[in-house]
Scaffold this active site. Structure first.
Site, PDB file in Angstrom:
ATOM      1  N   LYS A 148      34.747 -22.921 -21.556  1.00 55.93           N
ATOM      2  CA  LYS A 148      35.293 -24.264 -21.416  1.00 55.93           C
ATOM      3  C   LYS A 148      34.284 -25.240 -20.828  1.00 55.93           C
ATOM      4  O   LYS A 148      34.393 -26.440 -21.030  1.00 55.93           O
ATOM      5  CB  LYS A 148      36.577 -24.213 -20.607  1.00 55.93           C
ATOM      6  CG  LYS A 148      37.670 -23.479 -21.394  1.00 55.93           C
ATOM      7  CD  LYS A 148      39.006 -23.484 -20.712  1.00 55.93           C
ATOM      8  CE  LYS A 148      40.099 -22.946 -21.618  1.00 55.93           C
ATOM      9  NZ  LYS A 148      40.080 -21.459 -21.711  1.00 55.93           N
TER      10      LYS A 148
HETATM   11  C1  LIG Z   1      40.728 -20.820 -22.681  1.00 62.07           C
HETATM   12  C2  LIG Z   1      40.241 -19.467 -22.984  1.00 62.07           C
HETATM   13  C3  LIG Z   1      40.549 -18.843 -24.192  1.00 62.07           C
HETATM   14  C4  LIG Z   1      41.454 -19.470 -25.216  1.00 62.07           C
HETATM   15  O1  LIG Z   1      40.882 -20.623 -25.767  1.00 62.07           O
HETATM   16  P1  LIG Z   1      41.825 -21.643 -26.568  1.00 62.07           P
HETATM   17  O2  LIG Z   1      40.923 -22.789 -26.890  1.00 62.07           O
HETATM   18  O3  LIG Z   1      42.922 -22.020 -25.634  1.00 62.07           O
HETATM   19  O4  LIG Z   1      42.311 -20.927 -27.753  1.00 62.07           O
HETATM   20  C5  LIG Z   1      39.985 -17.607 -24.438  1.00 62.07           C
HETATM   21  N1  LIG Z   1      39.195 -16.992 -23.534  1.00 62.07           N
HETATM   22  C6  LIG Z   1      38.891 -17.558 -22.361  1.00 62.07           C
HETATM   23  C7  LIG Z   1      38.022 -16.837 -21.405  1.00 62.07           C
HETATM   24  C8  LIG Z   1      39.384 -18.819 -22.048  1.00 62.07           C
HETATM   25  O5  LIG Z   1      39.066 -19.382 -20.875  1.00 62.07           O
END
Ligand SMILES: *Cc1c(COP(=O)(O)O)cnc(C)c1O
Length: 502
Positions: A148
């Protein structure tokens, strides 16, 4: 109105001529239309906005999500000309058509350079080969160790840039199942004209995740632990966006992946990986650990832009609403089961709405009705058009706890890599996908294993160490408030601590 006046087009072309190494190269590498990209709501009735407006708004005022009015498209020649660019420059080239006239190309490149300069790996999102077919795209080299950061470091800078142009101070309200919160807080802590209120479900995020949020003591950071699940927290954020008493007084913005700018930033690494593995001359497939459908939707966008994507494999844990929707059209929310991959413990995938809109002929009124049905009954059927459209590009797989642990062990025993539980779910889906041998298959590694040390240790006997850059996390002071899972309590708290408009 996709085309803007000729002078705007020319002035952008001039910028590029000044920085391009050679004329022939410059012609092919020119970004697409430098038109004023417009964003429309998936529910059809909110006003269209430009990139700046869509970034600051987050959720559309009709409850829908913003999407570009049309997908920009690169030719194979234009894609080939992107190969070998440093990540920050690739990012600026991919983002330019989405940003439109909200930023000059030069300024955009300054922002991508600053955002991706904070990553601990020079390649920003390095690729690692696991076996003849399987690859890992490491997206966790940012400040908070999850993918993220790739989007949120950029979003923090975009907020600062746009808020610096005047207008109301921004009140960011978000919900996190763990990783969004820390990445968003890191991206906006201490920045001017913005406060962030981050809700997390009490006791349902890991200690590392919680501490990464609550140890940031900047006065504009407000951590709220609520009773309930991530979906409860997310529902409260949505309610606040639709509450005129709040939106009238405060300029409320989003950092959840309902914010278009986040998805835009994530499109870049699909191109980065694809280019390294032979695009545009060779197709590449991706396996994506999925919760809110943001990350994998960015892959869909990359495919619409011309990247040759053989398949997008949606990997879920036992909270498998997306797996069910993609296999038999049944999009119905069950109750959330907590797992070792908490960022995927989701039963309502906000960004799926963007896909349904695009596949359903972009009919906002029809989608608004479909979503209204879902909001009352927590269930809906995909239309045939949506199902057939999705089946052309997507497949899916579901991993339970033992599938996940097996994937962690396989990677450790065969390659020495320690995978976090989310990534392992992606790798499980990749390993059962049965794609033609010549198609490279890239699993998105969405978190550093040290973020989920207990699960990794249970599977392998190895305890991943926290990277030095966050090593003293467990010594730092924490600050948070605990509130009941009731909308009124959250709204009162935000109203008492945020800076009003004007
Ligand atoms: C947020 C997250 C996901 C899922 O991503 P999305 O964009 O919500 O599908 C998967 N793995 C990790 C480690 C995350 O932080």
């Amino acid at each position: 109105m996709p085309w803007r006046c000729a002078s705007a087009w020319l002035s952008h072309s001039n910028i590029r001529q000044a920085t391009a190494p050679a004329r022939g190269f410059q012609l092919r590498a020119l970004p697409l239309t430098r038109a004023a990209m417009q964003y429309v709501s998936t529910r059809g009735s909110a006003p269209a906005l430009d990139f700046e407006g869509a970034t600051l708004a987050g959720l559309a005022s009709d409850g829908g999500l913003y999407v570009p009015r049309e997908w920009p498209r690169f030719s194979n020649e234009e894609i080939a000309a992107l190969a070998g660019l440093p990540y920050a420059e690739l990012a600026a080239r991919i983002m330019a058509p989405f940003v439109g006239e909200s930023l000059s190309y030069e300024r955009l490149l300054e922002l991508t350079t600053q955002a991706y300069g904070r990553f601990a790996h020079k390649a920003v999102t390095p690729l690692r080969q696991l076996d003849e077919q399987q690859w890992l795209l490491e997206l966790f080299h940012g400040p908070t160790l999850a993918f993220k950061d790739v989007a949120l470091q950029m979003l923090g800078l975009l907020f600062e840039e746009f808020l610096g142009r005047g207008g109301d101070p921004l009140t960011i309200v978000g919900a996190t199942s763990g990783d969004t919160g820390s990445a968003a807080i890191d991206a906006v802590a201490g920045r001017a004209r913005v406060d962030i209120f981050m809700l997390h479900p009490k006791g349902r995020v890991s200690d590392v995740q919680r501490r990464q949020m609550t140890t940031v003591l900047a006065p504009n950071v407000h951590n709220i632990a609520i009773e309930g699940t991530f979906d409860d927290a997310q529902a409260m954020v949505k309610a606040m966006f639709n509450d005129p008493a709040m939106t009238g007084r405060f300029a409320i913005g989003a950092v959840n992946s309902i914010n278009w700018a986040r998805l835009m930033a994530q499109v870049v690494y699909y191109f980065a990986a694809g280019l390294q593995l032979g695009a545009p001359h060779r197709e590449v497939a991706f396996a994506v650990p999925t919760g809110n459908f943001g990350d994998v939707f960015a892959g869909y966008v990359a495919a619409q832009m011309g990247l040759p994507v053989a398949r997008l494999i949606v990997a879920t844990n036992v909270n498998d609403i997306l797996h069910r929707a993609l296999t038999n059209g049944d999009y119905s929310a069950g109750t959330v089961t907590p797992t070792a991959a908490p960022s995927m413990d989701i039963q309502v995938s906000s960004n799926f709405e963007r896909l349904l809109f695009d596949l359903g002929g972009r009919d906002g009124a029809a989608l608004a009705a479909q979503m209204a049905g879902f909001e009352t009954s927590k269930a809906m059927q995909l239309t045939n058009m949506q199902r057939e459209g999705a089946a052309r590009l997507f497949s899916s797989a579901r991993a339970d706890a033992s599938d996940m642990a097996r994937a962690i062990r396989w990677a450790y025993e065969n390659t020495g890599e320690l995978l976090d539980p989310h990534t392992a779910i992606g790798l499980h889906a990749a390993r059962v996908a049965d794609l033609p041998r010549e198609v490279p298959l890239v699993t998105l590694a969405t978190a550093h294993p040290a973020k989920f040390r207990d699960a990794v240790e249970r599977a392998t006997g190895q305890r991943p160490t926290l990277p030095a850059r966050i090593g003293d996390l467990f010594e730092r002071e924490e600050r948070l408030v605990e509130l009941p899972g009731e909308y009124a309590a959250i709204a009162d708290y935000v109203a008492a601590h945020a800076v009003p408009r004007g």
